[in-house]
Design an enzyme around this catalytic site. Sequence first.
Site: not given
Length: 264
Positions: A31-32, A74, A114
């Site tokens: 992630d990221d 995201c 998420h």
Amino acid sequence: MKIILLLLCISASLRGTQGADRPNILYIMSDDHTSQAIGAYGGRLAKLNPTPTIDKLAAEGMRFDRVFCTNSICTPSRASILTGQYSQNSGVTDLNGVLPPERQYLPTMVGKWHLEAEPASFDYYNVLPGQGKYFDPDTLVRGDQAWPKSVVKHEGYVSDVITDIGIDWLDKRDVSKPFFLMLHHKAPHDMFEFAPRYADYLKDTEIPEPDNLYNQPAAGFGSVATRGDNDSLVHRIGTSVSKRHPVRNYGMDFNISQGLEDHE
């Protein structure tokens, strides 16, 4: 936000006899994780060799160089990956989006979810609540209690925990059936915390700054969509290193000195 995706087709040795004509798939997401921080893409950090394992996979497998993300935020991006739909079709258009069970099309999920609603359509899930924690994280699993009350506590660093959960599932799976396992890591999403074993990694190494860190174009980066009319959104869009953004900024979180504000 940028998310780098890694898709691995597992060798025939892991295939069950009845599912030998269908591939097993392990899908790993970090992630990221910008491409500039992955050695295989030859960015300014490549000489530091920050990702030797990913680089080896790229060298021995397939690397995508001409791709784009349909939604770089995201949560909507996750929904697009899980559904194969554009954000306007999946219904997840921002960070508060919810992906209902009837739009969950893939079977096994471990790690960062998420997407608010229970991943109820998955055959198995073991996911972080919200963003989750970097150390000693809790996970939510399918259990006797209704979502999100079935909580399992873990000790250790979150990447290790997620990996171990995935390996444990692989070891215990029904080998007569093919599988699709999605292993979604939290790291290196901000606010990033590294595992203690990396405390001395690159300790004496000079990490090069981007050429435009302090000298950006006079007109600034971005379009009217991200900057607003007459730059009306520059203090509200994204996350800033300085205190430019009044809500999401590292200046506030890390008490960065006034000096950086002058550069952003």
